[in-house]
Design an enzyme around this catalytic site. Structure first.
Site, PDB file in Angstrom:
ATOM      1  N   VAL A  58       4.555  -7.709  -1.725  1.00 60.89           N
ATOM      2  CA  VAL A  58       4.171  -8.786  -2.641  1.00 60.89           C
ATOM      3  C   VAL A  58       2.656  -8.819  -2.737  1.00 60.89           C
ATOM      4  CG1 VAL A  58       4.145 -11.294  -2.991  1.00 60.89           C
ATOM      5  CG2 VAL A  58       6.204 -10.186  -2.100  1.00 60.89           C
ATOM      6  N   ALA A 103      -1.963  -9.786  -0.026  1.00 62.53           N
ATOM      7  CA  ALA A 103      -0.675  -9.122  -0.212  1.00 62.53           C
ATOM      8  C   ALA A 103       0.066  -9.088   1.125  1.00 62.53           C
ATOM      9  CB  ALA A 103      -0.877  -7.700  -0.737  1.00 62.53           C
ATOM     10  N   LYS A 104       1.306  -8.742   1.101  1.00 70.01           N
ATOM     11  CA  LYS A 104       2.066  -8.568   2.347  1.00 70.01           C
ATOM     12  C   LYS A 104       3.299  -7.742   2.061  1.00 70.01           C
ATOM     13  CE  LYS A 104       1.863 -10.205   6.674  1.00 70.01           C
ATOM     14  NZ  LYS A 104       0.683 -10.720   7.379  1.00 70.01           N
ATOM     15  N   GLY A 105       3.742  -7.011   3.064  1.00 72.52           N
ATOM     16  CA  GLY A 105       4.970  -6.236   2.913  1.00 72.52           C
ATOM     17  C   GLY A 105       5.881  -6.480   4.094  1.00 72.52           C
TER      18      GLY A 105
END
Ligand code: GLU
Length: 416
Positions: A58, A103-105
């Protein structure tokens, strides 16, 4: 139903916006992530069975720079966790004033249940799946709960193999041998320690002899324990997923860390002079400083009233629910929020990325000096905002980030 961490983030943002007197329209865009990618990854396990894993990346905001944020490997990962963590990265990077968005995953997987081979293949397939989304100028992943430098090295290698040349700047938190930065592994814990000492200074207090309880003995909890112990604090309780240990005389931190270093060990196998406690007992124990350094939503309306610490330093992301935050506030507990307290990790990720892009190799003192400057300045600016708006440190931190984000939005003209 599990508390929705994205709702929690929105409540904190709305609170700060209302203290600042902002119109809802001014920050409406920040309520939504810019992009979300969901991937399904089929993987042949060592025994020949096929499992399909769900993964995400995201990008909450690229207002102030490329997306930046870790990759979480955890069995409970859902889109709302990743969405919230991505948004918190946007605010965190704005607070420490580094040129990144947020962001992050994540992958919904328990990495402890995978063999090394399975973990490597899963990481490489996940990298290929999110490949169009990431890149040194687009979005730069890093470690988070359940991932580490080895996982970052595989991401770098898979990305580079696809490009046809080595691309160190695509990911941070790598090993030193493959473009990692000295000081990155300890950076979050070092940053938490700098912030803890700074917090005490503003209260005219000293870290020496302060009784500290730390929830979580992963990278952040263990490095924080180590640095605070070295600074003269008395660590009276620590815990991990297997439970906690407590000693009024102080835990022998070097011995605990030495024990945990040897493989996948948990505290449940550790022997010494202490009493066993649960994770919830740790949060409620009699201490001066409580440091949640594990997962989100640990301090809620159910236990906030029972917290005895006068100071909470949030080393984890999102450990406190908004309802709990209000209770702690009414009890005059000083809460130093996650988006300031744990920003040392991403700050040194930035230093790693700068070295990668420029072909530089800084020594550890240089990295640590820069980290110290970044964290101290961020603390002072959050404190000033808390004074300016006569609010607590969390609202002050969100206000500082909102100012910087809205200034970028205005100058870029993104609402046109
Ligand atoms: N996962 C860490 C965080 O939550 C580090 C992120 C990064 O270095 O990009 O801040």
């Amino acid at each position: 139903m599990r508390n929705n961490p994205y709702e929690n983030f929105l409540k904190f943002m709305h609170k700060a916006a209302s203290i600042m007197g902002l119109e809802p329209n001014e920050y409406l865009a920040l309520e939504y992530p810019e992009r979300e990618l969901k991937v399904y990854i089929p993987l042949k396990m060592d025994d020949g069975r096929i499992n399909v894993f769900e993964g995400y990346r995201v990008q909450h905001s690229t207002l102030r720079g490329p997306g930046k944020g870790g990759i979480r490997y955890h069995q409970n990962v859902e889109i709302n966790d990743i969405r919230a963590l991505a948004a918190m990265m946007t605010f965190k990077c704005a607070i420490v004033n580094i040129p990144y968005g947020g962001a992050k995953g994540g992958l919904t997987v328990n990495p402890r249940e995978l063999s090394m081979g399975e973990l490597e293949r899963l990481t490489r397939k996940y990298t290929t799946a999110i490949m169009p989304f990431i890149g040194p100028e687009k979005d730069i992943p890093a470690p988070d709960v359940g991932s580490n430098s080895q996982v970052m090295d595989w991401i770098m290698d898979t990305y580079s193999a696809n490009k046809g040349y080595p691309v160190y700047g695509v990911v941070t938190g790598k090993d030193i041998d493959v473009g990692g930065s000295l000081g990155r592994n300890e950076a979050t814990g070092r940053g938490v320690t700098i912030i803890a000492i700074r917090t005490l200074q503003t209260l005219n207090q000293d870290i020496k002899g302060k009784r500290v309880a730390i929830q979580g003995m992963g990278n952040v909890g263990s490095t924080t324990a180590n640095f605070l112990h070295q600074s003269g604090a008395k660590i009276i309780a620590v815990s991990d997923v297997s439970g906690g240990i407590y000693s009024e005389k102080g835990i022998d931190i070097p011995d605990v860390l030495n024990y945990l270093d040897k493989g996948r060990n948990l505290l449940e196998g550790y022997k010494g002079d202490f009493v066993r406690i649960t994770n919830s007992e740790l949060l409620e124990c009699d201490c001066d400083i409580l440091i949640p350094a594990a997962l989100e939503n640990q301090i809620t309306e159910k236990n906030a009233d029972k917290i005895k610490a006068g100071i909470i330093i949030e080393a984890a992301n999102g450990p406190t629910s908004e309802e709990a935050d209000a209770i702690l506030n009414s009890k005059n507990v000083l809460v130093v929020p996650d988006i300031l307290a744990n920003a040392g990790g991403v700050a040194v990720s930035y230093l790693e990325w700068v070295q990668n892009l420029q072909g530089l190799l800084w020594d550890e003192d240089e990295v640590n000096d820069r980290l110290r400057k970044i964290m101290s300045k961020a603390f002072d600016e959050v404190y000033q905002n808390a004074m300016e708006y006569k609010c607590n440190m969390r609202n002050g931190a969100y206000a500082l980030a909102l100012k910087r984000l809205l200034a970028a939005a205005q100058k870029r003209g993104v609402h046109a």
